[in-house]
Design a protein around this motif. Structure first.
Motif, PDB file in Angstrom:
ATOM      1  N   UNK A 239       0.888  -1.176   0.000  1.00  0.00           N
ATOM      2  CA  UNK A 239       0.000   0.000   0.000  1.00  0.00           C
ATOM      3  C   UNK A 239       0.915   1.212   0.000  1.00  0.00           C
ATOM      4  N   UNK A 240       0.812   2.035  -1.050  1.00  0.00           N
ATOM      5  CA  UNK A 240       1.829   3.070  -1.204  1.00  0.00           C
ATOM      6  C   UNK A 240       1.350   4.188  -2.100  1.00  0.00           C
ATOM      7  N   UNK A 241       1.808   5.410  -1.821  1.00  0.00           N
ATOM      8  CA  UNK A 241       1.450   6.514  -2.725  1.00  0.00           C
ATOM      9  C   UNK A 241       2.712   7.191  -3.257  1.00  0.00           C
ATOM     10  N   UNK A 242       3.870   6.582  -2.991  1.00  0.00           N
ATOM     11  CA  UNK A 242       5.139   7.159  -3.475  1.00  0.00           C
ATOM     12  C   UNK A 242       5.471   6.601  -4.854  1.00  0.00           C
ATOM     13  N   UNK A 243       5.612   7.473  -5.836  1.00  0.00           N
ATOM     14  CA  UNK A 243       6.034   7.079  -7.186  1.00  0.00           C
ATOM     15  C   UNK A 243       7.157   8.041  -7.539  1.00  0.00           C
ATOM     16  N   UNK A 244       8.354   7.663  -7.229  1.00  0.00           N
ATOM     17  CA  UNK A 244       9.461   8.626  -7.238  1.00  0.00           C
ATOM     18  C   UNK A 244       9.825   9.046  -8.671  1.00  0.00           C
ATOM     19  N   UNK A 245       9.591   8.179  -9.659  1.00  0.00           N
ATOM     20  CA  UNK A 245       9.950   8.587 -11.038  1.00  0.00           C
ATOM     21  C   UNK A 245       8.799   9.385 -11.637  1.00  0.00           C
ATOM     22  N   UNK A 246       9.146  10.487 -12.319  1.00  0.00           N
ATOM     23  CA  UNK A 246       8.093  11.357 -12.880  1.00  0.00           C
ATOM     24  C   UNK A 246       7.138  10.586 -13.801  1.00  0.00           C
ATOM     25  N   UNK A 247       7.692   9.684 -14.620  1.00  0.00           N
ATOM     26  CA  UNK A 247       6.813   8.951 -15.540  1.00  0.00           C
ATOM     27  C   UNK A 247       5.809   8.121 -14.741  1.00  0.00           C
TER      28      UNK A 247
END
Lengths: 355, 71, 248
Positions: free
Chosen positions: A210-218
């Motif tokens: 369960x996560x809301x971190x998407x570190x790459x812009x794409x």
């Protein structure tokens, strides 16, 4: 079905339990404290979890954890407390977690007052947290409607995997009204399993995250567009509203919650004075029923649209978007717990007609 | 003294040198004759016969790239 | 020759983003080994809040949730209350736990929440590039204390283990470090005991692990271990601060 006299806040808590909610985290704040109070006794009785947290921030994060673990979960608060939950709500949207959040609104800004108001409309419908996200926001006008919508709120939260807010002014929470329990209670055991939840891999599957971190812009951009697609589906399918005597009316009042009752009373006054008036009442304030409002306002008979709120004017912006310039839109309202009178609302309509 | 052997997953090594600093036999070193795909000189052992399999190196490796065997 | 030591199955098979020599990696391994040895990997849910270790949700081979900065104990509470038979842990840094999250960790301990917190104290904010943390030592430089932490301005370091040990709900609290193989083994014992007590339902357990940050301390990995031993341990004494298995 028997009519029962219920206090709004307690009916909300009971409705959540009947909707299969078995997990509640909350914190005291007037005018909604009866919700955690009721939950503290009845949730355990229903075999569920009640916990009073150390803050509204902790409560929304407990909701996040419980929702991520697959539970039907709810929290409630009032205006300043809902402000504290905004980051948590943004995280729930980013991590696509279901849950119901009840805001029993009081006067603001800051500490404001404990009296009823509607000053959190922008926060609820535009999002008080960071990032592009939305919440489904129900705006019930009475206790019967709150309890009727509660089951739907949990269903939509699960279906779209997003939080759903129940937005009501303090009056609805504090008053008592006769209601009926129209729907049979839902048992959590009958609810579909959530394969995405963190329930332990048991060595049988890859870990769920369960996560809301998407570190790459794409990746983050793609995630935002996935959420956007979801919100488009909600806009297409979940708009709800009610109209009263709007066909052929000269004046259209637009109001949600308690002000919708005032508008109906004002329409009655105008009828007696020979002016046909109707009320357009959004039940979802997100997704807002713009097209439906536009069709009502675009009628030949309509000369003016008058928005009624217990604030200094927030939903009026959405009314202007819906009406889109085809008719003049004006606003009447009071804030800080002062409730506009039907006469005051009727006069605003007369003024809009140049009388 | 027991005989041991260590193997390094060299392409994951970050050349931090913690293993080097705790080897009681002082046989681990960063191989400056090569650079792994991460751009580091990976840890290695030449005199494997001196290894006693104590696993100090593996215990200190932050990237868990060392496997230790012992008789 | 038999394998006597190898990579734990509790770690996912991917490289970590941690800087060379950062002892987060060692601590991850100790948690992973513990979960593997107790046979609970498939029954565990971990919570990784914001900080260098936010990506821990990719590194542990069990279900994970990423939490908002400081809120992991609350998220873990939500999980544990819904899944009381699961092992639930939080893995938090000092900025996360000792600054923004002091409310949540204190109340998780007060409630005797049956979770285990692995608290990594490296006296600095690592992920954001070296700012002063509540555990930064007096005189220690940081990007927001360029002339060194000034006690009269920003106070002196907060001792979490001692603080939480005063709370009844805390069942086991120990401070350890990982600056030598011997210390690593002691840290492993402490972490394992904490998880065992959770499994027994004894209440809130927390292990504070003094850890290095070579990059933001401006030291080589090996020098960082020495700096920790010489400077941090005197301020943050190692030892058991609460152990209900010893009381009564």
């Amino acid at each position: 079905m028997a009519k029962e006299l219920w206090k709004g806040n307690e009916a909300i808590a009971e409705a959540a339990i009947r909707a299969g909610c078995r997990c509640y985290f909350g914190y005291p704040i007037t005018p909604q404290s009866e919700i955690p109070e009721y939950m503290s006794l009845h949730m355990p009785k229903a075999g569920g979890i009640f916990l009073q947290s150390e803050s509204e921030i902790a409560a929304i994060n407990m909701v996040y954890g419980a929702a991520g673990a697959g539970a039907r979960v709810m929290t409630s608060s009032s205006s300043p407390g809902i402000s504290l939950k905004q980051e948590g709500i943004s995280y729930m949207c980013g991590a696509e977690l279901p849950g119901v959040i009840v805001n029993v609104m009081r006067g603001g800004p800051g500490l404001g007052t404990i009296q009823p108001a509607q000053g959190d409309y922008f926060q609820a419908t535009r999002g008080g947290g960071n990032g592009d996200y939305r919440l489904i926001v129900f705006a019930p006008a009475n206790i019967q409607e709150v309890v009727d919508l509660m089951q739907e709120a949990f269903e939509l939260a699960d279906r779209y995997r997003m939080p759903v807010m129940m937005l009501l002014d303090g009056m609805i929470g504090q008053m008592m009204e006769p209601i009926e329990w129209k729907k049979p209670p839902v048992s959590p055991d009958d609810l579909p399993k959530k394969s995405w939840a963190t329930t332990g891999t048991k060595g049988e599957r890859e870990p769920n995250i369960i996560n809301s971190l998407f570190i790459s812009p794409e990746a983050c951009n793609a995630h935002n567009h996935r959420l956007e697609d979801k919100y488009r589906r909600v806009i297409a399918n979940e708009q709800r509203y009610e109209t009263n005597d709007t066909d052929g009316a000269k004046i259209i009042f637009v109001a949600y919650g308690t002000p919708a009752r005032l508008a109906r009373a004002a329409a009655g006054i105008l009828e007696k004075e020979g002016i046909k008036a109707g009320v357009f009442r959004p039940i979802t304030v997100w997704p807002y029923p713009y097209e439906a409002l536009h069709q009502v306002a675009a009628q030949e008979s309509v000369k003016a649209v008058v928005t009624v709120e217990m604030s200094t004017g927030q939903m009026v912006d959405d009314v202007r978007i819906g009406v889109n310039g085809v008719k003049p839109v004006s606003f009447v309202g009071q804030a800080g717990g002062v409730v506009p009178t039907p006469r005051e609302v009727a006069n605003a309509a007369l003024k809009a007609l140049g009388r | 003294m027991a005989k041991g052997r260590v193997t390094f997953r060299q392409d994951w090594c970050k050349g931090c040198g913690l293993c080097v600093s705790v080897c009681p036999k002082k046989i681990i070193f960063l191989d400056e004759s090569m650079t792994n795909r991460k751009g580091y000189h990976p840890a290695t052992v030449k005199e494997m016969d001196k290894c006693i399999g104590c696993a100090n190196c593996a215990r200190m490796c932050p990237d868990s790239i060392i496997t230790v065997e012992r008789e | 020759m038999a394998i006597v030591y190898q990579r734990s199955k509790g770690l996912a098979d991917i490289e970590t983003h941690y800087c060379p020599g950062c002892t987060h990696g060692i601590i991850h391994r100790l948690v992973a080994e513990t979960l593997e040895e107790l046979g609970v990997l498939g029954n565990t849910v971990g919570v990784a809040p914001v900080g260098c270790s936010v990506f821990a949700y990719d590194y542990f081979n069990c279900d994970m949730q990423e939490a908002a900065h400081g809120r992991a104990p609350a998220v873990a509470t939500g999980i544990k209350r819904v899944l009381p038979d699961k092992v639930v842990f939080t893995y938090q840094g000092d900025g996360d736990l000792a600054a923004i999250g002091t409310g949540e960790i204190t109340h998780a301990a007060m409630r005797g929440e049956n979770i285990t917190t692995v608290f990594v104290n490296n006296a600095i904010y690592g992920m954001t590039g070296g700012q002063m943390a509540p555990t930064t030592l007096v005189g220690q430089r940081a990007t927001t204390a360029p002339l060194g932490r000034d006690k009269s301005h920003a106070g002196s370091p907060i001792r979490i283990a001692e603080m939480l040990a005063t709370i009844d709900g805390a069942a086991y609290i120990e401070r350890v470090t990982v600056t030598s193989p011997a210390n690593v083994m002691r840290a492993k014992r402490a972490i394992k005991k904490a998880f065992e007590l959770q499994i027994e339902g004894r209440g809130f357990t927390l292990i504070e692990v003094l850890s290095t940050c070579p990059t933001n301390w401006g030291l080589t990995p090996v020098k960082a271990l020495e700096w920790l031993n010489e400077n941090m341990i005197p301020v943050f004494p190692l030892g058991v601060y609460k152990d209900i298995t010893k009381e009564a």
